[in-house]
Structures are given as structure tokens and as C-alpha cells.
Design a protein around this motif. Structure first.
Motif, PDB file in Angstrom:
ATOM      1  N   TYR A 133       4.262   0.695 -14.364  1.00  0.00           N
ATOM      2  CA  TYR A 133       4.233  -0.704 -13.953  1.00  0.00           C
ATOM      3  C   TYR A 133       2.809  -1.006 -13.464  1.00  0.00           C
ATOM      4  CZ  TYR A 133       5.160   2.007  -9.762  1.00  0.00           C
ATOM      5  OH  TYR A 133       5.114   2.975  -8.780  1.00  0.00           O
ATOM      6  N   ASP A 134       2.517  -2.271 -13.246  1.00  0.00           N
ATOM      7  CA  ASP A 134       1.156  -2.682 -12.882  1.00  0.00           C
ATOM      8  C   ASP A 134       0.820  -2.281 -11.451  1.00  0.00           C
ATOM      9  OD1 ASP A 134       0.750  -3.806 -15.356  1.00  0.00           O
ATOM     10  OD2 ASP A 134       1.345  -5.827 -14.733  1.00  0.00           O
ATOM     11  N   ILE A 135      -0.348  -1.650 -11.297  1.00  0.00           N
ATOM     12  CA  ILE A 135      -0.839  -1.288  -9.974  1.00  0.00           C
ATOM     13  C   ILE A 135      -2.357  -1.462  -9.941  1.00  0.00           C
ATOM     14  CG2 ILE A 135       0.993   0.395  -9.547  1.00  0.00           C
ATOM     15  CD1 ILE A 135      -1.083   2.618 -10.126  1.00  0.00           C
ATOM     16  N   HIS A 136      -2.885  -1.451  -8.738  1.00  0.00           N
ATOM     17  CA  HIS A 136      -4.336  -1.349  -8.559  1.00  0.00           C
ATOM     18  C   HIS A 136      -4.623   0.087  -8.115  1.00  0.00           C
ATOM     19  CE1 HIS A 136      -8.459  -2.171  -7.467  1.00  0.00           C
ATOM     20  NE2 HIS A 136      -8.227  -1.670  -6.257  1.00  0.00           N
ATOM     21  N   VAL A 137      -5.380   0.812  -8.911  1.00  0.00           N
ATOM     22  CA  VAL A 137      -5.772   2.176  -8.560  1.00  0.00           C
ATOM     23  C   VAL A 137      -7.056   2.090  -7.757  1.00  0.00           C
ATOM     24  CG1 VAL A 137      -6.384   4.461  -9.424  1.00  0.00           C
ATOM     25  CG2 VAL A 137      -4.671   3.085 -10.635  1.00  0.00           C
ATOM     26  N   ALA A 138      -6.960   2.389  -6.482  1.00  0.00           N
ATOM     27  CA  ALA A 138      -8.105   2.228  -5.592  1.00  0.00           C
ATOM     28  C   ALA A 138      -9.075   3.397  -5.719  1.00  0.00           C
ATOM     29  CB  ALA A 138      -7.622   2.107  -4.151  1.00  0.00           C
TER      30      ALA A 138
ATOM     31  N   VAL B 192      -0.919  -1.003  -4.472  1.00  0.00           N
ATOM     32  CA  VAL B 192      -2.116  -0.177  -4.444  1.00  0.00           C
ATOM     33  C   VAL B 192      -1.742   1.291  -4.311  1.00  0.00           C
ATOM     34  CG1 VAL B 192      -4.294   0.317  -3.251  1.00  0.00           C
ATOM     35  CG2 VAL B 192      -3.435  -2.043  -3.381  1.00  0.00           C
ATOM     36  N   PHE B 193      -2.282   2.115  -5.200  1.00  0.00           N
ATOM     37  CA  PHE B 193      -2.162   3.575  -5.105  1.00  0.00           C
ATOM     38  C   PHE B 193      -3.559   4.168  -5.059  1.00  0.00           C
ATOM     39  CE2 PHE B 193       2.241   3.219  -6.640  1.00  0.00           C
ATOM     40  CZ  PHE B 193       2.863   4.265  -5.960  1.00  0.00           C
ATOM     41  N   GLY B 194      -3.622   5.448  -4.739  1.00  0.00           N
ATOM     42  CA  GLY B 194      -4.890   6.142  -4.673  1.00  0.00           C
ATOM     43  C   GLY B 194      -5.388   6.588  -6.034  1.00  0.00           C
ATOM     44  N   PRO B 195      -6.577   7.180  -6.059  1.00  0.00           N
ATOM     45  CA  PRO B 195      -7.193   7.640  -7.305  1.00  0.00           C
ATOM     46  C   PRO B 195      -6.269   8.554  -8.101  1.00  0.00           C
ATOM     47  CG  PRO B 195      -8.767   7.781  -5.516  1.00  0.00           C
ATOM     48  CD  PRO B 195      -7.449   7.424  -4.893  1.00  0.00           C
ATOM     49  N   ALA B 196      -6.321   8.413  -9.417  1.00  0.00           N
ATOM     50  CA  ALA B 196      -5.593   9.258 -10.379  1.00  0.00           C
ATOM     51  C   ALA B 196      -4.118   8.899 -10.518  1.00  0.00           C
ATOM     52  CB  ALA B 196      -5.734  10.743 -10.047  1.00  0.00           C
TER      53      ALA B 196
ATOM     54  N   LEU C 225       0.836  -1.194   0.000  1.00  0.00           N
ATOM     55  CA  LEU C 225       0.000   0.000   0.000  1.00  0.00           C
ATOM     56  C   LEU C 225       0.877   1.252   0.000  1.00  0.00           C
ATOM     57  CD1 LEU C 225      -2.592  -1.133   2.703  1.00  0.00           C
ATOM     58  CD2 LEU C 225      -2.701  -1.446   0.218  1.00  0.00           C
ATOM     59  N   GLU C 226       0.788   2.013  -1.052  1.00  0.00           N
ATOM     60  CA  GLU C 226       1.535   3.264  -1.160  1.00  0.00           C
ATOM     61  C   GLU C 226       0.599   4.434  -0.843  1.00  0.00           C
ATOM     62  OE1 GLU C 226       4.985   3.936  -2.226  1.00  0.00           O
ATOM     63  OE2 GLU C 226       5.037   1.893  -1.458  1.00  0.00           O
ATOM     64  N   THR C 227       1.009   5.283   0.090  1.00  0.00           N
ATOM     65  CA  THR C 227       0.164   6.422   0.447  1.00  0.00           C
ATOM     66  C   THR C 227       0.222   7.530  -0.600  1.00  0.00           C
ATOM     67  OG1 THR C 227       1.959   7.336   1.802  1.00  0.00           O
ATOM     68  CG2 THR C 227       0.279   5.994   2.930  1.00  0.00           C
ATOM     69  N   HIS C 228       1.311   7.562  -1.392  1.00  0.00           N
ATOM     70  CA  HIS C 228       1.453   8.557  -2.462  1.00  0.00           C
ATOM     71  C   HIS C 228       2.781   8.297  -3.168  1.00  0.00           C
ATOM     72  CE1 HIS C 228       3.700  10.184   0.919  1.00  0.00           C
ATOM     73  NE2 HIS C 228       4.305  11.055   0.125  1.00  0.00           N
ATOM     74  N   PHE C 229       3.075   9.082  -4.195  1.00  0.00           N
ATOM     75  CA  PHE C 229       4.390   9.015  -4.831  1.00  0.00           C
ATOM     76  C   PHE C 229       5.375   9.771  -3.941  1.00  0.00           C
ATOM     77  CE2 PHE C 229       1.757   8.729  -8.827  1.00  0.00           C
ATOM     78  CZ  PHE C 229       2.069   7.404  -9.098  1.00  0.00           C
ATOM     79  N   HIS C 230       6.181   9.036  -3.226  1.00  0.00           N
ATOM     80  CA  HIS C 230       7.114   9.655  -2.279  1.00  0.00           C
ATOM     81  C   HIS C 230       8.167  10.477  -3.020  1.00  0.00           C
ATOM     82  CE1 HIS C 230       5.418   7.150   0.871  1.00  0.00           C
ATOM     83  NE2 HIS C 230       5.530   6.129   0.047  1.00  0.00           N
TER      84      HIS C 230
END
Length: 468
Positions: free
Chosen positions: A84-89, A75-79, A51-56
Motif C-alpha cells: 500500500y502507499d507509504i512515505h519511506v523516510a 510513514v515507515f523507516g528506510p528499506a 508514524l510507524e516505528t516498524h512492522f509490528h
């Protein structure tokens, strides 16, 4: 339910390990990911989510490497958009982890894709938030780091105001707050030394969460006095967005012992920067000409990022015995992946090979005071602006280490300079950079301003830093 904060002091950064019923989520992992893999294996658990809270911006996350090793979902947040492959929550989406539920709260402001992860326990009760850089203890995230955005920092600060009040302050007072950073991080202004708190206490004490605060007041106060971001922030953010070489490859290449002859040849052939990461006392006594000092025992990675402007710069290391892998690792945490090797046998091997060695003059605060009283001397105070404004020697020139690359025209190679910081670490960094650029008449003041204050040299009146 198991929650563990994995805190790294050098970066003032907290990663998190959450486990329930054999499933694990890692929040904001560091670049070196094997520790998470081993922890999960030891507990007979499987890493399900990263779980990534944002692009650090202040460090390179280990999310890509960890996903490749474990097949876990990033997993990243909206937008959020990546290479690379992620799930945009979605905002409000719930992720199941064993017997727990993690709810995604979109909290833009620090960055557009920023999210806070709300952890619900086995009974569905709100237990904790992992607030990333949205909410710290004592502060909130700086709103000026959005990547390739046409929004102003005022726009982002206004978004942050709404996120805090609509998504976080509505939660119960007993919710635990797990932030991404503590004191020492450049991602905020007034972060607490504490790294875990409760939301109710933050509502009472955090200036940015005042109940009677208007949006205009919030924007003004959050932006007031915010320093420019270090130059490496945007570069780290892009690495986190686009991906990077594997850490294992970086470590294998960088942790290579080199003889003095090979070390010198490589330095010349690759135009490599020689980075001396020993203690300042050792650097003072003897170092390779034109080498730069940034000691591992201090805020190593942030200073590397702030001062070495080319993130792809080839680097050769002079390290304490047994510290080469640590140095390569800590460089990689802020995206400096082009380490070519280290000097085998250290400075003694260099001396024994008949190579040139230089020293740095250093005197005590008492000796410095005697010289300052005997004649007019040139003094460089390399502390941060807030430290200087709080209290300084009356005749000292402020020459903040943070901005040394932009201030070189403010010093004269024909003059002799006495250099001090607060305790002696940053002054040697500054002196090493000046020496490498042809300044030969430099004297370090051991013990820095802490020792100088104990002499009778005149200083400005003390101003509490929190009032500046």
C-alpha cells in the motif's frame, strides 16, 4: 504541543497522539482507529501523519484503516516495502507538524526498518523520543523478528548495539522516552511496568545501555534467555506489511448475535472454534463441549495469538453480556478477523435450548494438598519456564501453556492430572485445550501456585527470577 499516550494493557502497547497548531501525528495506532479520528475532530485538528516505528509483530496496526479514513500519510523507516502507499523516510529526515519537528532516526536491530522518532519542540530543542521496540524502559527490543531476512539474530543484535549507541545514547539525559511497550509484552525480556521515562535514567539503569559494555557482551546478554517468539508474530508482521480487511467490516460480521440452533449449525458447517471469553469461574461451572477458554479479563489477545495456530480460523464466541464487540475488537488486534458471531443469551440460552453442557472439576489448594499427601498424583505446572525455575512443587511436571501445542505427546489421556498456574487463569485455559483434545480426567487447582505455597507441600528453593 500536546502529547498523549494511549496505552492498551492487554497488549502492553502504547500508541501516541501528538498535536501542534491543528496538525496531528499518530504513532503506532491500534486496529480500531475511530478513537483517533474522534480525538482530532474534538480538538479541531487534522491527522497529517501516521508514524510507524516498524512492522509490528505482536499486533495488527491500524495504520492502513486510519490512512483510508483521513488521507494522512503513512510513514515507515528506510528499506520498508509494503503493498500500500507509504512515505519511506530517510535517516535524518525531518517532518513538520504544526510548530514541531519530528526527526527520523533509523535504528535497525529489532527489525531492519525500525526507526525512532525524535520530537523537537517549538524552539528546536530535543524533547522526546518515540522509540518503538528499539528501546524500552529497562530493556531493548528482541533482535530475532526480521521478516524474510538472511541475517542472523546475532547480526541484528549487533545492529541494535550500534543504533542505541550512535543514535539514542548521544541524546541529552532530559529527553523523554516513550516506548511502544511495557511489562507483559513478548517483544523484550525485562520490560518495566512504567511506560514513560527519561533517557538519563535509562543510561544509568538499563542493562543494555551500560557505557562500558562491548558489542560482544551486548549481543550475548540481549540474546541470553530469550524465549521463542509466539507463532502469530510472523503472521501479524506480514499483515502489517501487506494490508488487511477494514476493521469496520470485521466488527460488523463478528458482532452478530446467533441463536443456539444457528450457533451450533454454524460451528458444525464451518468447523468453527468455540471460544469462551467469560471468567474462568463461569467456564468451570458450565461450558459448551469442546469450547476453549481464554478470558477477556486476562492477557486475552496474546494468549489467543500464542495458542490458536490458524490465524484464519473461524471463531464463534461465548461472551459475557454486552462484551461481544469488545471480544471481536480484541481478536482483530492480533489478526484474528474471522469471527462469525456470538451466542445470543450466552450459556443460559444454550442450556434452555436443551444443548449439552460440560463442567470442569476444580478444588482448593488445601484439598489439593490433602490429595497430594495421601497418594502419588500427577501434577501439571503450566506456568512459564522462568516461573517454574524460580520455584515449583517438587513432584510437578512442567507443562508450559505457551508451548502446549508442541507438548501434547508428554501427557497421557489415561491419567488424571491436577493442573495449576500462578493464580488460576492459565490453568483453566490449559484444561480447556486438553479437554477439547480428549483428556477427560482433569482437575483445576483454584488459586494456583499462589495458594499452593501457603500449604505445607514441599517446593524447591526460591531462586530470584532476575538471576535465571
Amino acid at each position: 504541543m500536546k502529547i498523549e499516550q494511549l496505552y492498551t494493557g492487554c497488549l502492553a502497547q502504547g500508541a501516541y497522539y501528538i498535536e501542534s497548531a491543528g496538525e496531528v501525528a499518530i504513532i503506532d495506532p491500534l486496529r480500531e482507529t475511530q478513537q483517533y479520528v474522534e480525538k482530532a475532530k474534538k480538538n479541531n485538528a487534522k491527522i497529517k501523519y501516521i508514524l510507524e516505528t516498524h512492522f509490528h509483530a505482536d499486533f495488527v496496526s491500524g495504520h492502513v484503516d486510519l490512512a483510508n479514513k483521513t488521507n494522512a500519510t503513512i510513514v515507515f523507516g528506510p528499506a520498508a516495502q509494503t503493498d500500500y502507499d507509504i512515505h519511506v523516510a530517510r535517516d535524518g529526515e525531518e517532518l513538520k507538524l504544526g510548530n514541531l519537528t519530528i526527526k527520523v532516526l533509523h535504528t535497525p536491530g529489532h527489525t531492519l526498518e525500525s526507526v525512532t522518532y525524535l520530537l523537537k519542540d517549538e524552539n528546536g530543542k530535543d524533547h522526546a523520543i518515540f522509540s518503538g521496540d528499539t528501546l524500552f524502559l529497562g530493556d531493548v527490543g528482541r533482535p530475532d523478528l526480521a521478516i524474510k531476512s538472511d541475517l542472523t539474530k546475532e547480526d541484528l543484535a549487533a545492529m541494535l548495539f550500534d543504533s542505541l549507541r550512535n543514535k539514542i545514547m548521544t541524546l541529552a539525559d532530559d529527553v523523554i522516552v516513550y516506548p511502544a511497550h511495557g511489562a507483559g509484552s513478548a517483544c523484550g525480556k525485562n520490560l518495566s511496568k512504567e511506560t514513560v521515562g527519561v533517557l538519563g535514567e535509562q543510561k544509568k539503569t538499563n542493562y543494555a545501555l551500560r557505557a562500558d559494555m562491548s558489542k560482544a557482551e551486548f549481543v550475548k546478554e540481549v540474546l541470553d534467555g530469550i524465549a521463542p517468539p509466539p507463532q502469530y508474530f510472523a503472521k501479524n508482521a506480514m499483515m502489517n506489511k501487506m494490508g488487511y480487511d477494514t476493521f469496520d467490516t470485521i466488527l460488523q460480521t463478528g458482532d452478530t448475535p446467533l441463536s443456539p440452533e444457528d450457533f451450533e449449525a454454524l460451528a458444525n458447517h464451518e468447523s468453527a472454534l468455540i471460544l469462551d471469553v467469560r471468567r474462568e469461574s463461569e467456564y468451570i461451572k458450565g461450558h459448551i463441549p469442546n469450547s476453549i477458554f481464554i478470558g477477556l479479563h486476562g492477557q486475552f489477545a496474546p494468549w489467543v495469538g500464542a495458542l490458536i495456530t490458524d490465524i484464519k480460523q473461524p471463531i464463534l464466541l461465548v461472551v459475557p453480556e454486552g462484551k461481544s464487540a469488545e471480544a471481536v475488537t480484541r481478536l482483530s488486534r492480533v489478526g484474528y478477523d474471522n469471527t462469525l458471531g456470538y451466542l445470543e443469551g450466552g450459556i443460559e440460552a444454550w442450556k434452555n435450548a436443551g444443548k449439552d453442557v460440560e463442567t470442569l472439576d476444580s478444588i482448593s489448594a488445601i484439598e489439593f494438598a490433602d490429595k497430594a499427601k495421601a497418594s502419588e498424583i500427577n501434577i501439571l505446572d503450566v506456568r512459564k519456564p522462568g516461573e517454574y525455575q524460580s520455584m515449583h512443587l517438587e513432584n510437578a511436571q512442567h507443562f508450559a501453556l505457551d508451548f502446549i501445542n508442541q507438548q501434547m505427546n508428554e501427557v497421557d489421556k489415561n491419567k488424571t492430572y491436577y493442573i495449576h498456574c500462578a493464580g488460576g487463569y492459565r490453568s483453566v485455559i490449559a484444561a480447556s485445550i486438553l479437554k477439547a483434545r480428549g483428556f477427560n480426567n482433569l482437575i483445576d487447582v483454584a488459586g494456583g501456585f499462589g495458594a499452593i505455597k501457603k500449604t505445607d507441600l514441599p517446593t524447591t528453593d526460591f531462586i530470584c527470577p532476575t538471576t535465571l
